[in-house]
Design a protein around this motif. Structure first.
Motif, PDB file in Angstrom:
ATOM      1  N   ARG A 128      35.022  45.712  50.345  1.00  0.00           N
ATOM      2  CA  ARG A 128      34.615  44.350  50.023  1.00  0.00           C
ATOM      3  C   ARG A 128      35.021  43.419  51.169  1.00  0.00           C
ATOM      4  NH1 ARG A 128      34.098  42.699  44.580  1.00  0.00           N
ATOM      5  NH2 ARG A 128      35.115  40.736  45.114  1.00  0.00           N
ATOM      6  N   ILE A 129      34.196  42.408  51.438  1.00  0.00           N
ATOM      7  CA  ILE A 129      34.597  41.323  52.330  1.00  0.00           C
ATOM      8  C   ILE A 129      34.586  40.055  51.494  1.00  0.00           C
ATOM      9  CG2 ILE A 129      34.177  40.069  54.467  1.00  0.00           C
ATOM     10  CD1 ILE A 129      32.592  42.425  55.477  1.00  0.00           C
ATOM     11  N   GLU A 130      35.717  39.378  51.444  1.00  0.00           N
ATOM     12  CA  GLU A 130      35.883  38.219  50.583  1.00  0.00           C
ATOM     13  C   GLU A 130      36.252  36.986  51.406  1.00  0.00           C
ATOM     14  OE1 GLU A 130      37.656  40.752  46.758  1.00  0.00           O
ATOM     15  OE2 GLU A 130      39.022  39.702  48.125  1.00  0.00           O
ATOM     16  N   TYR A 131      35.997  35.811  50.851  1.00  0.00           N
ATOM     17  CA  TYR A 131      36.394  34.553  51.494  1.00  0.00           C
ATOM     18  C   TYR A 131      37.223  33.738  50.505  1.00  0.00           C
ATOM     19  CZ  TYR A 131      32.894  32.053  48.716  1.00  0.00           C
ATOM     20  OH  TYR A 131      32.187  31.505  47.673  1.00  0.00           O
ATOM     21  N   TRP A 132      38.135  32.946  51.043  1.00  0.00           N
ATOM     22  CA  TRP A 132      38.986  32.094  50.218  1.00  0.00           C
ATOM     23  C   TRP A 132      38.254  30.778  49.984  1.00  0.00           C
ATOM     24  CZ3 TRP A 132      42.979  32.515  47.151  1.00  0.00           C
ATOM     25  CH2 TRP A 132      43.689  31.371  46.766  1.00  0.00           C
ATOM     26  N   HIS A 133      37.997  30.441  48.696  1.00  0.00           N
ATOM     27  CA  HIS A 133      37.241  29.239  48.386  1.00  0.00           C
ATOM     28  C   HIS A 133      38.123  28.100  47.873  1.00  0.00           C
ATOM     29  CE1 HIS A 133      37.644  30.371  44.158  1.00  0.00           C
ATOM     30  NE2 HIS A 133      37.123  31.554  44.444  1.00  0.00           N
ATOM     31  N   GLY A 134      39.429  28.244  48.017  1.00  0.00           N
ATOM     32  CA  GLY A 134      40.347  27.171  47.651  1.00  0.00           C
ATOM     33  C   GLY A 134      41.201  27.479  46.453  1.00  0.00           C
ATOM     34  N   THR A 135      40.657  28.238  45.498  1.00  0.00           N
ATOM     35  CA  THR A 135      41.428  28.609  44.306  1.00  0.00           C
ATOM     36  C   THR A 135      41.450  30.115  44.077  1.00  0.00           C
ATOM     37  OG1 THR A 135      39.459  28.292  42.922  1.00  0.00           O
ATOM     38  CG2 THR A 135      40.951  26.416  43.164  1.00  0.00           C
ATOM     39  N   GLY A 136      40.768  30.866  44.904  1.00  0.00           N
ATOM     40  CA  GLY A 136      40.727  32.317  44.738  1.00  0.00           C
ATOM     41  C   GLY A 136      39.795  32.937  45.760  1.00  0.00           C
ATOM     42  N   TRP A 137      39.600  34.258  45.637  1.00  0.00           N
ATOM     43  CA  TRP A 137      38.781  35.006  46.571  1.00  0.00           C
ATOM     44  C   TRP A 137      37.426  35.311  45.945  1.00  0.00           C
ATOM     45  CZ3 TRP A 137      40.337  35.696  51.508  1.00  0.00           C
ATOM     46  CH2 TRP A 137      41.695  35.552  51.781  1.00  0.00           C
ATOM     47  N   GLY A 138      36.368  35.119  46.719  1.00  0.00           N
ATOM     48  CA  GLY A 138      35.017  35.434  46.265  1.00  0.00           C
ATOM     49  C   GLY A 138      34.336  36.371  47.231  1.00  0.00           C
ATOM     50  N   LEU A 139      33.442  37.212  46.730  1.00  0.00           N
ATOM     51  CA  LEU A 139      32.693  38.152  47.570  1.00  0.00           C
ATOM     52  C   LEU A 139      31.696  37.376  48.418  1.00  0.00           C
ATOM     53  CD1 LEU A 139      32.372  41.265  48.000  1.00  0.00           C
ATOM     54  CD2 LEU A 139      30.435  41.132  46.423  1.00  0.00           C
ATOM     55  N   ILE A 140      31.632  37.667  49.709  1.00  0.00           N
ATOM     56  CA  ILE A 140      30.703  36.946  50.574  1.00  0.00           C
ATOM     57  C   ILE A 140      29.268  37.271  50.166  1.00  0.00           C
ATOM     58  CG2 ILE A 140      32.287  36.923  52.536  1.00  0.00           C
ATOM     59  CD1 ILE A 140      30.336  39.020  53.804  1.00  0.00           C
TER      60      ILE A 140
END
Length: 367
Positions: A128-140
């Motif tokens: 998985r590659i994820e990004y930090w959106h401010g409150t948690g990690w989401g899948l790109i």
């Protein structure tokens, strides 16, 4: 006199021709090249939840994609112990913090692929590659696979390029290995109702590249709350002359920008009253009225939380003739569904028409 006129006409045609050629060259000019922000020499840093000996996180941002020197310490590696009991919370990761927010267009992952360690036998298989959106990690949002739980599945390549499908602005991404092509699970025993396995195999990552453009500067939530203009952050205290100037009557652009700041903050705080204070009660656009906007915003706040609204590339064009102004720009809206915790992000372009109502500027139309 005729000769002077001919000379003038020739000069005018020459100027117009140069301008047309310059304009044509500008229109046909290709977009600027993407920048790899995930390099230590560009200010990026890296860390990992764990590492195998001699394979540190910093190796994925050094610019070296060679697999031949893996045994000498190139690349980052980690165990896959989470597969012992299929405990997803114990998955390893390597994260990269970029020097600034980036408009990410492409992420490239290099796993091991050499004559001694070919990718189909030793490289990353699922991840998985994820990004930090401010409150948690989401899948790109790469769109590389139909399986929404993974960025890549059954990979056998040493290099994988993942194009970002939607607009994504982030400063931190991470790669979460799930399995490698040399992963072997041998059953050991039962722990209650869960089988326990002996796991062989290593997650091997040579390099992570994050390609994109610098994200435009925006008003941050902290700056809005504290009333700090972005241009003053990191600068010295204004002089007495500057302070006197700042206390002067705000311009139309400054007043409208404050309304836009209030609009952003209203979404961030899920404050319906604050959002609607930016709209005129005479609002009418594409058949939608002020009440329609209010109903839609109310339903949005009931369905989602952890909202982050960001306006970018704002351009304000006042029209003093009829006391209106046209505002164009981009927006990025991130939010989390209250029912299932799913993180979503939308973005696009917007055009707003403002009107001055009793010295208060409000939105009267939107596209």
């Amino acid at each position: 006199m005729l000769r002077v006129y001919i000379v003038y006409l020739t000069l005018l045609v020459s100027i117009i021709s140069c301008k047309s050629q310059t304009l044509q060259e500008h229109l046909l000019e290709p977009p600027p090249p993407l920048i790899n922000f995930a390099l230590s020499r560009n200010g990026a840093t890296a860390d990992a939840s764990q590492s195998v000996p001699n394979h540190r996180a910093e190796e994925v941002i050094d610019g070296d994609t060679t697999s031949e020197t893996w045994d000498e310490g190139s690349g980052w590696g980690s165990s896959l112990e989470h597969l012992r009991t299929s405990d997803l919370n114990k998955r390893p990761y390597v994260s990269v913090t970029l020097p600034k927010p980036v408009d990410i267009r492409k992420i490239v992952v290099w796993t091991i692929d050499s004559e001694k360690y070919p990718a189909p036998q030793f490289g990353l298989k699922d991840y998985r590659i994820e990004y930090w959106h401010g409150t948690g990690w989401g899948l790109i949002p790469s769109g590389d696979t139909r399986d929404k739980q993974y960025t890549a599945r059954n990979n056998t390549k040493g290099k994988r390029e993942h194009e970002v499908r939607d607009r994504l602005i982030a400063r931190k991404i991470r790669l979460v290995p799930v399995s490698s092509n040399d992963t072997v699970r041998n059953y050991q025993h039962m722990a209650g109702r869960r089988p326990v396995y002996d796991v062989e195999g290593i997650a091997r990552v040579l390099e992570i590249e994050v390609w994109g453009y610098p994200a435009p500067e925006v008003h941050t939530l902290k700056q809005i709350v504290q009333g700090i203009p972005p241009e003053s952050v990191g600068h010295s205290v204004p002089t007495e002359t500057q302070a006197s100037k700042n206390q002067a009557e705000p311009t139309i652009k400054e007043t409208i920008q404050r309304v836009l700041n209030r609009y952003e903050l209203g979404y961030d705080m899920a404050d319906l009253a604050q959002v609607m204070s930016c709209f005129s009660e005479t609002y009418l656009s594409n058949g939608r009225t002020y009440q329609d906007v209010q109903t839609k915003a109310s339903q949005f706040f009931e369905t989602y939380h952890q909202i982050d609204m960001t306006l970018t590339d704002i351009d304000i064009h006042p029209n003093i003739v009829d006391d209106t102004a046209i505002v164009t720009g981009g927006y990025t809206l991130q939010y989390v569904t209250k029912t299932d915790g799913q993180v979503k992000q939308t973005s696009g372009r917007v055009t707003l028409v403002f009107a001055n109502e009793a010295d208060t500027w409000r939105i009267i139309r939107a596209e």
